[in-house]
Design a protein around this motif. Structure first.
Motif, mmCIF file in Angstrom:
data_model
loop_
_atom_site.group_PDB
_atom_site.id
_atom_site.type_symbol
_atom_site.label_atom_id
_atom_site.label_comp_id
_atom_site.label_asym_id
_atom_site.label_seq_id
_atom_site.Cartn_x
_atom_site.Cartn_y
_atom_site.Cartn_z
ATOM 1 N N LYS A 24 0.788 -1.105 -0.082
ATOM 2 C CA LYS A 24 0.006 -0.009 0.089
ATOM 3 C C LYS A 24 0.911 1.240 0.033
ATOM 4 O O LYS A 24 0.634 2.361 -0.733
ATOM 5 C CB LYS A 24 -0.846 -0.024 1.086
ATOM 6 C CG LYS A 24 -2.141 -1.034 1.239
ATOM 7 C CD LYS A 24 -2.774 -1.030 2.120
ATOM 8 C CE LYS A 24 -3.767 -2.088 2.406
ATOM 9 N NZ LYS A 24 -4.915 -1.967 3.633
ATOM 10 N N LYS B 193 2.686 1.456 -3.359
ATOM 11 C CA LYS B 193 1.848 1.834 -4.298
ATOM 12 C C LYS B 193 1.303 3.303 -4.251
ATOM 13 O O LYS B 193 1.250 4.137 -5.199
ATOM 14 C CB LYS B 193 0.442 1.162 -4.431
ATOM 15 C CG LYS B 193 -0.429 1.514 -5.715
ATOM 16 C CD LYS B 193 -1.648 0.374 -5.559
ATOM 17 C CE LYS B 193 -2.395 0.311 -6.744
ATOM 18 N NZ LYS B 193 -3.108 1.997 -7.026
ATOM 19 N N ARG C 229 4.331 5.443 -5.505
ATOM 20 C CA ARG C 229 4.690 5.673 -6.940
ATOM 21 C C ARG C 229 3.348 6.230 -7.858
ATOM 22 O O ARG C 229 3.460 7.027 -8.660
ATOM 23 C CB ARG C 229 4.326 3.914 -7.579
ATOM 24 C CG ARG C 229 5.786 3.274 -7.200
ATOM 25 C CD ARG C 229 5.473 1.867 -7.790
ATOM 26 N NE ARG C 229 6.889 1.014 -7.525
ATOM 27 C CZ ARG C 229 7.186 -0.045 -7.826
ATOM 28 N NH1 ARG C 229 6.096 -0.758 -8.667
ATOM 29 N NH2 ARG C 229 8.154 -0.859 -7.616
ATOM 30 N N ASP C 230 2.138 6.255 -7.189
ATOM 31 C CA ASP C 230 1.010 6.926 -7.544
ATOM 32 C C ASP C 230 0.854 8.483 -7.487
ATOM 33 O O ASP C 230 0.093 9.238 -7.855
ATOM 34 C CB ASP C 230 -0.274 6.343 -7.070
ATOM 35 C CG ASP C 230 -0.455 5.002 -7.769
ATOM 36 O OD1 ASP C 230 0.172 4.793 -8.654
ATOM 37 O OD2 ASP C 230 -1.395 4.579 -7.007
#
Length: 237
Positions: free
Chosen positions: A85, A88, A91-92
């Motif tokens: 989590k 991610k 990275r987002d």
């Protein structure tokens, strides 16, 4: 001029010298263990490697600081689901609203015992601090290198001044070897710290970090063993 040798000192000085050598010997082993659990896990594998040194000083520029830490030295501090989590989220784009809703509770449960404003580590209770480590991993900061460099230069100099002073009482090694062993930790320390800064700019210099550390360890072990041997085992005539 007095003849400085272990055969001419009393038992009290031998106990004092030996106690100091034993304590700094234990301290040296603890420092090496600490390196294995910090720099030595930078690539996510146990043991110190060239990749560990590169990632620590130059950075692993294929990912963010927090991603590389979660896949390396901090891997055991969160579950696989929580690590996924966080990675991610970074990275987002490290969205602040998502941080407050999803990521912050993970840090509160797993990280804030160490990563808080009082521990000298990045404060993971604030979005701004976490967003900073979600950026591309460029290794140790200049501020961090400056702080660690001056601490090591002062601290190591004092440690080896006393180790070298005790070793200077030895008589079983040639003068050239004695002088070389006393000087070697200082040369190695300058090489070691200089290589941190060089590796920050070019990962090719990571090998110098290894050479500096190995040189210092060899000199320390040699002076330690010779001093203890001549104080307590060697028969003096």
């Amino acid at each position: 001029m007095p003849n400085w040798s272990f055969s001419n000192i009393n038992i009290s000085l031998k106990v004092l010298f030996s106690s100091y050598l034993i304590l700094v010997g234990i301290g040296y082993m603890m420092a090496f263990t600490q390196i294995l659990f910090t720099h030595g896990m930078a690539d996510g594998k146990i043991g110190l490697s060239i990749d560990d040194i590169v990632y620590s000083y130059y950075g692993n520029r294929n990912g963010s600081v927090i991603e590389n830490k979660l896949n390396g030295s901090m891997k055991e501090n969160a579950s696989e689901e929580d690590r996924f989590k966080i990675i991610k989220w970074a990275r987002d784009g490290a969205d602040e609203q998502q941080f407050n809703a999803t990521i912050k509770p993970i840090f509160e449960n797993n990280c804030l015992a160490c990563h808080n404003a009082d521990m000298g580590l990045p404060d993971f209770s604030t979005y701004e601090s976490v967003k900073h480590v979600s950026e591309t991993d460029s290794g140790a900061s200049f501020a961090s290198l400056t702080r660690v460099s001056h601490i090591h230069l002062f601290g190591i100099a004092f440690i080896f001044m006393f180790v070298g002073l005790i070793f200077s009482f030895s008589t079983g090694v040639p003068l050239w070897l004695k002088a070389s062993a006393i000087a070697m930790p200082y040369v190695s320390q300058v090489l070691d710290i200089a290589s941190w800064w060089l590796t920050k700019f070019d990962p090719a210099f990571a090998w110098l970090v290894m050479f500096g550390g190995i040189g210092m360890a060899i000199a320390f072990a040699f002076m330690w063993v010779v001093s203890m041997y001549e104080m307590w085992i060697k028969k003096h005539t």
